[in-house]
Write a protein that holds these residues in place. Structure first.
Motif, mmCIF file in Angstrom:
data_model
loop_
_atom_site.group_PDB
_atom_site.id
_atom_site.type_symbol
_atom_site.label_atom_id
_atom_site.label_comp_id
_atom_site.label_asym_id
_atom_site.label_seq_id
_atom_site.Cartn_x
_atom_site.Cartn_y
_atom_site.Cartn_z
ATOM 1 N N LEU A 124 0.822 -1.209 0.000
ATOM 2 C CA LEU A 124 0.000 0.000 0.000
ATOM 3 C C LEU A 124 0.856 1.259 0.000
ATOM 4 N N ARG A 125 2.003 1.171 0.637
ATOM 5 C CA ARG A 125 2.884 2.341 0.727
ATOM 6 C C ARG A 125 3.660 2.565 -0.569
ATOM 7 N N ASP A 126 3.783 1.521 -1.366
ATOM 8 C CA ASP A 126 4.539 1.587 -2.619
ATOM 9 C C ASP A 126 3.811 2.470 -3.625
ATOM 10 N N ARG A 127 4.494 3.470 -4.153
ATOM 11 C CA ARG A 127 3.863 4.389 -5.104
ATOM 12 C C ARG A 127 3.440 3.691 -6.391
ATOM 13 N N ALA A 128 4.014 2.523 -6.660
ATOM 14 C CA ALA A 128 3.653 1.789 -7.878
ATOM 15 C C ALA A 128 2.288 1.113 -7.757
ATOM 16 N N THR A 129 1.771 1.018 -6.540
ATOM 17 C CA THR A 129 0.458 0.394 -6.328
ATOM 18 C C THR A 129 -0.630 1.419 -6.603
ATOM 19 N N GLU A 130 -1.423 1.199 -7.626
ATOM 20 C CA GLU A 130 -2.498 2.132 -7.988
ATOM 21 C C GLU A 130 -3.504 2.257 -6.844
ATOM 22 N N TRP A 131 -3.997 3.482 -6.656
ATOM 23 C CA TRP A 131 -4.988 3.698 -5.600
ATOM 24 C C TRP A 131 -6.231 2.851 -5.827
ATOM 25 N N HIS A 132 -6.782 2.898 -7.029
ATOM 26 C CA HIS A 132 -7.978 2.102 -7.291
ATOM 27 C C HIS A 132 -7.604 0.630 -7.263
ATOM 28 N N GLY A 133 -8.126 -0.064 -6.312
ATOM 29 C CA GLY A 133 -7.778 -1.456 -6.083
ATOM 30 C C GLY A 133 -7.186 -1.686 -4.708
ATOM 31 N N GLN A 134 -6.773 -0.602 -4.031
ATOM 32 C CA GLN A 134 -6.171 -0.773 -2.710
ATOM 33 C C GLN A 134 -7.191 -1.233 -1.667
ATOM 34 N N VAL A 135 -8.419 -0.712 -1.745
ATOM 35 C CA VAL A 135 -9.441 -1.145 -0.787
ATOM 36 C C VAL A 135 -9.739 -2.627 -0.987
ATOM 37 N N GLY A 136 -9.695 -3.075 -2.246
ATOM 38 C CA GLY A 136 -9.883 -4.492 -2.523
ATOM 39 C C GLY A 136 -8.770 -5.335 -1.914
ATOM 40 N N LEU A 137 -7.531 -4.862 -1.978
ATOM 41 C CA LEU A 137 -6.414 -5.572 -1.354
ATOM 42 C C LEU A 137 -6.637 -5.719 0.152
ATOM 43 N N VAL A 138 -7.074 -4.633 0.784
ATOM 44 C CA VAL A 138 -7.300 -4.667 2.229
ATOM 45 C C VAL A 138 -8.465 -5.600 2.556
ATOM 46 N N ARG A 139 -9.515 -5.581 1.750
ATOM 47 C CA ARG A 139 -10.665 -6.463 1.984
ATOM 48 C C ARG A 139 -10.253 -7.927 1.948
ATOM 49 N N ARG A 140 -9.439 -8.295 0.971
ATOM 50 C CA ARG A 140 -9.026 -9.690 0.854
ATOM 51 C C ARG A 140 -8.176 -10.116 2.049
ATOM 52 N N TRP A 141 -7.303 -9.205 2.510
ATOM 53 C CA TRP A 141 -6.504 -9.519 3.695
ATOM 54 C C TRP A 141 -7.383 -9.624 4.942
ATOM 55 N N TYR A 142 -8.366 -8.728 5.030
ATOM 56 C CA TYR A 142 -9.170 -8.618 6.255
ATOM 57 C C TYR A 142 -10.258 -9.684 6.352
ATOM 58 N N GLY A 143 -10.657 -10.279 5.226
ATOM 59 C CA GLY A 143 -11.776 -11.221 5.219
ATOM 60 C C GLY A 143 -11.711 -12.286 6.301
ATOM 61 N N PRO A 144 -10.613 -13.053 6.421
ATOM 62 C CA PRO A 144 -10.542 -14.083 7.468
ATOM 63 C C PRO A 144 -10.636 -13.506 8.879
ATOM 64 N N HIS A 145 -10.088 -12.319 9.084
ATOM 65 C CA HIS A 145 -10.159 -11.696 10.414
ATOM 66 C C HIS A 145 -11.585 -11.257 10.734
ATOM 67 N N LEU A 146 -12.320 -10.783 9.722
ATOM 68 C CA LEU A 146 -13.718 -10.403 9.927
ATOM 69 C C LEU A 146 -14.513 -11.601 10.439
ATOM 70 N N GLU A 147 -14.320 -12.764 9.824
ATOM 71 C CA GLU A 147 -15.025 -13.982 10.236
ATOM 72 C C GLU A 147 -14.680 -14.347 11.675
ATOM 73 N N ARG A 148 -13.416 -14.128 12.053
ATOM 74 C CA ARG A 148 -12.963 -14.519 13.387
ATOM 75 C C ARG A 148 -13.415 -13.539 14.471
ATOM 76 N N LEU A 149 -13.475 -12.250 14.139
ATOM 77 C CA LEU A 149 -13.682 -11.221 15.156
ATOM 78 C C LEU A 149 -15.137 -10.855 15.410
ATOM 79 N N TYR A 150 -16.006 -11.006 14.404
ATOM 80 C CA TYR A 150 -17.351 -10.447 14.522
ATOM 81 C C TYR A 150 -18.433 -11.474 14.220
ATOM 82 N N ASP A 151 -19.562 -11.288 14.897
ATOM 83 C CA ASP A 151 -20.764 -12.032 14.535
ATOM 84 C C ASP A 151 -21.349 -11.416 13.267
ATOM 85 N N ALA A 152 -22.261 -12.146 12.646
ATOM 86 C CA ALA A 152 -22.957 -11.654 11.441
ATOM 87 C C ALA A 152 -21.971 -11.108 10.421
ATOM 88 N N ALA A 153 -20.907 -11.872 10.175
ATOM 89 C CA ALA A 153 -19.854 -11.399 9.269
ATOM 90 C C ALA A 153 -20.391 -11.133 7.873
#
Length: 709
Positions: free
Chosen positions: A502-531
């Motif tokens: 994300l910090r790399d300037r070569a990483t386009e902004w559009h698509g960064q939220v998708g990168l974070v979502r994919r990383w966060y998905g398993p943690h969402l299932e673990r941390l919250y009800d009604a994932a």
């Protein structure tokens, strides 16, 4: 020229004047065309303009016409600044102005498209843009991030704990109260002691400790290169206090127009004076009778004192024609506000005649109030007024508790304004914190939250990792070398890789939220009800991000103007196409309904017994009732329970107190209302009473036990 004379804009065609200008009444047209003969294309020679816009008088339409005519007369759209209190209001204002411009140019036979207004938004949004442009002059790193209220409270709490204030032997204010005290002092531009005396008297003994806490809080923000909401205004204020910077910013704009000026605080008023010290080119629109946000440090004095701050004094144009309510409703509203100690004189009038006066209903107690309101709601519904065109307004949220129970019992659907905001939902804050940390590696609040998403990482490990990062000059790649706790080892490197990417300037902004979502998905299932429900919010977040050109713009504007909806407290879907509105009076400002019910018009409720210590507080409570009454189009019910039960204080048992009618509706105003009296309904003779003996006995307990045999 008399105040009602209509000036003619030089160069405006007869067709143009006969077209959209014909839609304005004389006072609106006077406000829209103020100074047009004095060189509107430059700053002009006309004095400042104050438009006192009564409730329902078409202020948005008037202000949009003024913006459009400034441009038609030669003003550069890029040199017009439009300030509002919500981003939605700014968008609506600019859209209307563009429509007016397009129509006027078509009528006049002018080819081409008029330029668009580039500077419109909230005070905080405009401050953010200006601070980034002048960051170097202000000692700011232009890559600063903005804390929302909950993050600010968390940082305040962290400093509170580190100073040992949470372990005091007597009660020290909690984080939210500390932040409220800090914010009030900053925005009201008053000493801490004055804030405590006027708004937080129970905290007066903690003045020195609070000063130490606020010093620590400010130092932490500056070390982390973060600003809170109050900083955005405070930095702008200090920028306007420096003559060379004030001149530089002021010369950027020929015209400054401000909506809802009665809601400004001391900082905002000082900023405007710094922008336009002579008043020329400055237009403010508001209504002193609707100044109800004193608890946010808004000051009615700003609008009351505005005309005399300039030489020559500001011109005052008053909009009195109301397009919302019937005349009997306005007669009652006028009578209530006429008793105010200090105000701009105006008398709302309407072409909507009616023989139905507002109803002032005296009822036996709170239960009778509920019975009356529900009965009237259903009666109006049978008369063809949908539930969503009716609203129950309350002074404070808990005033509708009994009503909500009865509405549920009667199967009457309702929606209550308020609830969890989008950015307050834990899963949304997790996602945004990852992006904020990548944007500003020194943002310790974001880092602290992100690190604790990982299993096995608590506050201690998170702080050690942040210290490790600080020793390596906040180079996010250095986290790869940190010795993570064993439980987090599997997840540590993926997080480090995400942050570096994300910090790399070569990483386009559009698509960064998708990168974070994919990383966060398993943690969402673990941390919250009604994932699955929460995942919908994150999908919405990704869709929202597409509209922004950069990560900084996305994070800043989402923080300053967040969406309202979240799945964090998702319940059963609303199956009814119609529903009643319940709202606090503060939340109802700017709204209107065919039928309005104002609950608890009794002293102690309106005015609140918490707001009668000073005359300024009492006057704001009067304005609060006025705002509630002016929301009604056709029917207004003001209900006064004669008695309240002290349920919340057990030592009183079933004790009750009798309450007088609100002091804002004295006997001298009763002729403006239709009077009704209502007691509680009781069973008729022959009907079963709740207290009557019943020989039927059902062993429900045994039946429940039997279910599990």
């Amino acid at each position: 020229m008399s105040e009602m004379a209509v000036p003619r804009a030089p160069g405006a065609s007869d067709a143009m004047s006969a077209g959209h200008l014909a839609q304005l009444n004389p006072a609106q047209r006077l406000a829209a065309l103020h100074g047009m003969g004095d060189g509107a294309g430059s700053e002009g020679r006309a004095p400042a303009l104050l438009v006192i816009a009564g409730a329902g008088s078409g202020k948005t339409n008037t202000l949009a016409h003024r913006v459009a005519h400034l441009i038609l007369e030669g003003a550069d759209p890029g040199r017009i600044l439009l300030l509002t209190f919500t981003r939605r209001a700014a968008l609506e204002m600019t859209r209307r102005a563009q429509r007016i411009l397009a129509g006027a140019r078509a009528v006049a036979g002018r080819d081409g498209e008029a330029g668009r207004i580039q500077w419109s938004g909230t005070f905080h949004g405009i401050a953010n843009r200006l601070l980034r442009s002048h960051a170097e002059s202000l000692g700011l790193d232009p890559a600063f991030t903005v804390l929302d209220r909950s993050d600010s409270a968390d940082l305040m709490n962290l400093r509170r704990g580190e100073l040992g204030l949470a372990k005091k032997s007597s009660r020290f204010p909690r984080k939210a109260t500390c932040l409220a005290i800090y914010s009030h002092s900053v925005n009201a531009q008053c000493a801490l002691e004055a804030t405590l005396e006027s708004a937080f008297p129970w905290c007066e003994a903690w003045a020195e400790e609070l000063k130490a806490l606020f010093r620590s809080y400010v130092a932490a923000k500056q070390a982390q290169n973060v600003l809170d909401y109050d900083d955005l205004l405070l930095y702008w204020y200090y920028m306007m206090a420096e003559p060379s910077l004030a001149r530089l910013v002021g010369e950027r704009f020929d015209h400054v127009l401000v909506d809802e000026y009665q809601d400004t605080n001391a900082l905002q008023a000082a900023i405007l004076l710094g922008l336009k010290p002579s008043g020329r080119g400055l237009t403010v629109v508001g209504d002193d009778a609707q100044s109800i946000y004193g608890f946010r440090a808004a000051s009615v004095r700003n609008i009351l004192d505005f005309p005399g701050q300039f030489d020559p004094p500001a011109r005052i144009v008053t909009l009195e024609q109301n397009y919302r309510s019937t005349q009997p409703v306005l007669d009652a509203c006028n009578a209530v506000i006429d008793l105010a100690e200090e105000r701009f004189s105006k008398r709302l009038f309407s072409s909507r005649a009616s023989k139905q006066k507002p109803i002032l209903a005296s009822v036996e107690d709170e239960n009778a109030q509920v019975e009356y309101v529900v009965e009237q709601i259903l009666e109006h519904r049978e008369a063809g007024i949908d539930l969503k065109r009716q609203a129950v307004l309350i002074r404070t949220s808990h005033h509708s508790d009994l009503l909500e129970l009865e509405l549920s019992r009667r199967n009457i659907p309702f929606v209550k304004f308020g609830g969890l905001k989008f950015l307050e939902a834990g899963h949304v804050k997790d996602m945004l914190s990852v992006l904020r940390w990548a944007e500003n590696p020194r943002d310790a609040v974001a880092a602290f939250r992100v690190l604790q998403i990982l299993p096995g990482v608590g506050p201690g490990h998170a702080q050690h990792a942040i210290d490790h990062l600080a020793r390596r000059r906040f180079e996010l790649s250095s986290l790869c070398d940190y010795r993570a706790p064993r439980a987090a080892l599997e997840d540590w490197q993926p997080l480090c890789g995400l942050l570096v990417s994300l910090r790399d300037r070569a990483t386009e902004w559009h698509g960064q939220v998708g990168l974070v979502r994919r990383w966060y998905g398993p943690h969402l299932e673990r941390l919250y009800d009604a994932a699955q429900v929460r995942a919908g919010d994150l999908e919405q977040l990704e869709q929202i991000s597409v509209a922004y050109p950069s990560r900084e713009r996305f994070l800043t504007e989402l923080t300053l103007d967040p969406p309202d909806v979240t799945g964090d407290e998702a319940g059963d879907p609303l199956l009814d196409e119609d529903f009643l509105i319940l709202s606090t009076i503060h939340s109802a400002k700017g709204q209107e309904w065919d039928v309005v019910y104002v609950l608890n018009a009794a002293d102690g409720c309106i005015p609140s017994d918490m707001s009668t210590g000073r005359s300024e507080q009492i006057e704001e409570e009067r304005r609060l009732l006025y705002v509630a009454m002016t929301r009604a189009r056709d029917h207004l019910h003001v209900i006064h329970p004669l008695r309240f039960f002290k349920r919340q204080q057990h030592r009183f048992g079933d004790a009750s107190v009798f309450t007088p009618r609100s002091r804002f509706i004295p006997d001298s105003l009763l002729d403006r209302f239709e009077r009704r009296a209502r007691g509680r309904s009781h069973p008729r003779d022959g009907e079963a009473r709740d207290s009557a003996p019943n020989r039927v006995r059902v062993d429900v307990g045994a039946q429940i036990r039997e279910m599990w045999r």
